[in-house]
Design an enzyme around this catalytic site. Sequence first.
Site, PDB file in Angstrom:
ATOM      1  N   HIS A 208       1.506  -1.153  -0.037  1.00  0.00           N
ATOM      2  CA  HIS A 208       0.032   0.136   0.156  1.00  0.00           C
ATOM      3  C   HIS A 208       0.494   1.306  -0.157  1.00  0.00           C
ATOM      4  O   HIS A 208       1.895   1.488   0.630  1.00  0.00           O
ATOM      5  CB  HIS A 208      -0.955   0.037   1.185  1.00  0.00           C
ATOM      6  N   CYS A 246      -3.870   2.149  -4.366  1.00  0.00           N
ATOM      7  CA  CYS A 246      -4.405   3.118  -3.543  1.00  0.00           C
ATOM      8  C   CYS A 246      -4.536   4.474  -4.399  1.00  0.00           C
ATOM      9  O   CYS A 246      -3.680   5.010  -4.281  1.00  0.00           O
ATOM     10  CB  CYS A 246      -4.292   2.935  -1.996  1.00  0.00           C
ATOM     11  N   HIS A 275      -7.363  -0.117  -3.926  1.00  0.00           N
ATOM     12  CA  HIS A 275      -8.354   0.554  -3.186  1.00  0.00           C
ATOM     13  C   HIS A 275      -8.723   1.854  -3.850  1.00  0.00           C
ATOM     14  O   HIS A 275      -7.651   2.561  -4.677  1.00  0.00           O
ATOM     15  CB  HIS A 275      -8.405   1.168  -2.198  1.00  0.00           C
ATOM     16  N   ASP A 320     -13.141   2.990  -1.535  1.00  0.00           N
ATOM     17  CA  ASP A 320     -12.671   2.964  -0.205  1.00  0.00           C
ATOM     18  C   ASP A 320     -13.020   4.418   0.943  1.00  0.00           C
ATOM     19  O   ASP A 320     -14.268   4.499   0.545  1.00  0.00           O
ATOM     20  CB  ASP A 320     -10.839   3.076  -0.825  1.00  0.00           C
ATOM     21  N   HIS A 321     -12.436   4.438   1.627  1.00  0.00           N
ATOM     22  CA  HIS A 321     -12.710   5.482   2.489  1.00  0.00           C
ATOM     23  C   HIS A 321     -14.322   6.475   1.380  1.00  0.00           C
ATOM     24  O   HIS A 321     -14.347   7.165   0.715  1.00  0.00           O
ATOM     25  CB  HIS A 321     -11.723   6.583   2.473  1.00  0.00           C
ATOM     26  N   TYR A 334     -15.027   5.116   6.959  1.00  0.00           N
ATOM     27  CA  TYR A 334     -15.637   3.538   6.780  1.00  0.00           C
ATOM     28  C   TYR A 334     -17.299   2.899   7.540  1.00  0.00           C
ATOM     29  O   TYR A 334     -17.223   2.406   8.311  1.00  0.00           O
ATOM     30  CB  TYR A 334     -14.954   2.663   7.724  1.00  0.00           C
TER      31      TYR A 334
END
Length: 360
Positions: A208, A246, A275, A320-321, A334
């Site tokens: 990551h 990501c 991500h 993702d977020h 999340y």
Amino acid sequence: MKMTFRWYGADSDNVSLKQIRQIAGMSGVMGLLDYKAAGEVWTLEECRKYVDEIHAAGLECEVIESVNVHEDIKMGLPTRDQYIANYCETIRNLAAVGVKVIIYNFMPVLDWLRTDLAREIPEDGSNSLYFDEAELGSMTPLEIVRKTAESSNGFSLPGWEPERLAELEKTLKQYEKITPEILLQNYKYFLDGIMPTCEECSVKMACHPDDPAWPIFGLPRIAHSQEGFDKIVALHDSPCNTVCLCTGSLGSNPENDIPAVIRHFGEMNRIGCLHVRNVKYLGYHKFREAAHYSASGDLDMYAIMKAVYDTCPDTYIRPDHGRMIWDEVGRPGYGLYDRALGAEYLLGLWEAIVRENEHQ
């Protein structure tokens, strides 16, 4: 492409497997093993219990996140050999229950960093993770750690586990003598130690990126650009040495052309998973996390998904977020609702791209 959702486990996630199963197009979860300290072995029994629970809900679990690398490995201390042996045992145990990709990072001490976990977005009243380097001001790493923990709504945060940060001052002092070049050497030692096990078990390691995508607090950080990941991929030439691409972490730096980076590593067959999220640039080293919809931020999500389709279409992706919307309260970044919307948006782009290519 398999669309997945991050899940922390029944004891520490306010989102249930039943809810995840109801998101259209969701194949499974990117699981998280975070209740043990870095360096400890995840036993076969523990891995099987976790994965069996996910399978019982009708979902797959072929990707595991946050099998943390012990700081002694990153610092090159004599104790690293035992921690590498433990890591190899965990790889074997995860492979035995069907895991194909393990996501990890090689960030010194601090994992992802934000200056606000719930900054309101003026345009719609939702809130999201936010970073402004100017807001760090004179704060020390210890102070930002305390602030982050106090703002987490009572949830643990990946990369900020208390046991990892208990000796923060001591660890920061040890890193003062470690340059990016030394960190790369220690990284190679780690990869050389685990790659034979990965190849034996057919498990890909997916690194990551640093988050945000630049050095913080003077710590050596080496994974925040295409050039940086080229060096990482070259440390050990193996199809198991891959990138967790990501888009939000790399995309926090506008100098990173995310679709181009995906094409670069996708064509090399070195993307283990992705991500996918959007970011909104607000100034120098200042950004917020935005809705996945392209117009909400500054990343071209269509171009990102097209690059995936063209170069690594068989990969794993998760939204993702997300923002906190509709008065949801949960682990920052999340929540259920906005990530579910993000998954549907990405799946819609994917369907359109597939159909475009069918008619060419």
